[in-house]
Design an enzyme around this catalytic site. Structure first.
Site, short mmCIF file in Angstrom:
data_model
loop_
_atom_site.label_atom_id
_atom_site.label_comp_id
_atom_site.label_asym_id
_atom_site.label_seq_id
_atom_site.Cartn_x
_atom_site.Cartn_y
_atom_site.Cartn_z
N ARG A 1 8.43 13.93 7.73
CA ARG A 1 8.83 12.74 6.53
C ARG A 1 8.32 13.24 5.33
O ARG A 1 6.94 13.73 5.30
CB ARG A 1 8.19 11.59 6.85
CG ARG A 1 8.68 10.99 8.00
CD ARG A 1 8.42 9.21 8.12
NE ARG A 1 7.18 9.22 7.69
CZ ARG A 1 6.73 7.88 7.75
NH1 ARG A 1 7.60 6.90 7.89
NH2 ARG A 1 5.52 7.43 7.31
N TYR B 1 0.77 -1.35 -0.02
CA TYR B 1 -0.02 0.03 -0.02
C TYR B 1 0.84 1.13 0.12
O TYR B 1 0.31 2.27 -0.07
CB TYR B 1 -0.98 0.02 1.18
CG TYR B 1 -0.34 -0.41 2.58
CD1 TYR B 1 0.26 0.61 3.19
CD2 TYR B 1 -0.50 -1.46 3.07
CE1 TYR B 1 0.94 0.32 4.50
CE2 TYR B 1 0.10 -1.91 4.45
CZ TYR B 1 0.75 -0.79 4.95
OH TYR B 1 1.30 -1.10 6.27
#
Length: 397
Positions: free
Chosen positions: A356, A209
């Site tokens: 991130r 995913y």
């Protein structure tokens, strides 16, 4: 040569959004809704239970595994898809431990994804055989590989910093000391040029995913090296891993090869979306993908450091030491990321202070990088993040 402009057009990305979070969840392939609709209407709807035979549902776990094998440098016939990544980690680790019954140490690193460590702790508690989970700093892993270690369990790319382990070097040293290796590819499958067979890895697991774009909760995969495929014992002896599942025998006989690592019923609808996503990968050269990733991440680092001195690089500066992710540290990183998302640049946050940013060359280009940095510079330079609404933590960060 891979045409990244063409692959970009194969995704349904919202207007006005720069998506730098494919390391957490890949975007929607344009063909996925139609593929899923076809499976639902033409297969499930019209074939009903006969779809297991007439539509080939039962065989899709192996077929998808072969498609993923090319992307991770694995031999055909040695990857199978199904279940969740947590289950696959458990299977691989349990099988690897049984190959070294006289050793009790599972070696990992402090940058490993906590779920992998939790699974190891849980397995140790169930075995009650005196095993130990030993974690060291990522840079100390190689030195910590000794003759007392049973299994080396490493996530190839650190989920927080993006640090890339040297799979070949660590596997070579592990084997020199009789250690079995388990590699988690959650942040490398579809992001870097993985070479499982060339590195002589024993086991590997990964999700679909993230960079593979299979959709939220799409099934995981497991790799077992050919030399172990007919001997690795599946600790979770599910009925689809049985040699003859429809004989309904009262005792378990493992299937030959990789199919012994099947556990539960294949998620047919989720596999339809994954199958559509993997169509995009058929025209992608993994070496070209890696080169493009390095270009994008290097540009991002240079631009951010020039525009946002208040952010501290958490990822390795050397391109060959990081995956397709760049992380920066900032004390108010959560609020800063929420402000950034509100302006159409989507990344994510990992405690305690990591912002991130994932770079997927299939749909991200240099223009996205420069525009994202311009927006980040505005958010940081003008302290746009310093608002109460950006400091309230959501359930998912």
């Amino acid at each position: 040569m891979t045409d990244f402009a063409a692959t970009r057009g194969m995704f349904d990305l919202p207007d006005g959004v720069i998506y730098l979070d494919g390391n957490s969840l890949g975007p929607l392939p344009r063909s996925a809704p139609g593929r899923m609709d076809g499976v639902m209407v033409e297969e499930w709807g019209k074939l009903l239970i006969t779809g297991w035979n007439k539509a080939g549902w039962m065989a899709r776990s192996v077929a998808l595994g072969d498609r993923i094998a090319r992307l991770i440098g694995a031999e055909p016939g040695h990857v199978v898809v199904g279940d969740t990544l947590s289950i696959k980690v458990y299977q691989a680790l349990a099988a690897a431990l049984e190959m070294n019954p006289d050793r009790k140490v599972i070696l990992s690193d402090t940058g490993n994804f906590p779920s992998d460590l939790y699974i190891a702790e849980g397995l140790i508690g169930s075995l009650k055989q005196g095993h130990e989970l030993r974690t060291v700093a990522p840079e100390d892993v190689e030195a910590a590989i000794t003759d007392e270690v049973a299994v080396l369990m490493i996530t190839e790319v650190d989920y927080g910093t993006g640090r890339l382990h040297d799979m070949k070097a660590l596997t070579e040293k592990a084997h020199a000391h009789g250690v079995v290796t388990v590699w988690d590819l959650a942040h490398t499958a579809g992001a870097t040029e993985v070479k499982l067979a060339a590195c002589n890895a024993d086991f590997a697991v990964g999700c679909t995913y993230k960079y593979l774009n299979g959709g939220p909760g799409s099934p995981a995969f497991i790799y077992v090296a050919p030399r172990h495929a007919d001997t690795a014992r599946p600790a979770l002896a599910g009925w689809l891993g049985h040699d003859a599942p429809f004989a309904f025998e009262q005792t378990y006989r493992p299937h030959a090869g990789i199919e012994r690592m099947r556990v539960g019923t294949p998620p047919v609808l989720a596999m339809a979306a994954l199958d559509a996503a993997l169509d995009i990968w058929d025209g992608v050269d993994m070496a070209a993908l890696r080169r493009r990733s390095v270009e994008l991440t290097s540009l991002f680092i240079d631009e951010v450091e020039a525009a946002c001195p208040m952010l501290t690089l958490a990822s390795p500066r050397a391109a060959d030491r990081r995956g397709s992710q760049v992380s920066f540290r900032f004390a108010d990183g959560y609020a800063a990321m929420q402000a950034l998302i509100a302006r159409g640049v989507i990344g994510d946050f990992r405690a305690p202070d990591i912002m991130r940013f994932g770079f997927a060359p299939l749909y991200i280009d240099e223009g996205d990088v420069r525009q994202a940095v311009a927006i980040l510079s505005d958010v940081m330079g003008n302290r746009l993040w310093d608002r109460p609404e950006y400091k309230t933590r959501a359930a998912v960060t």
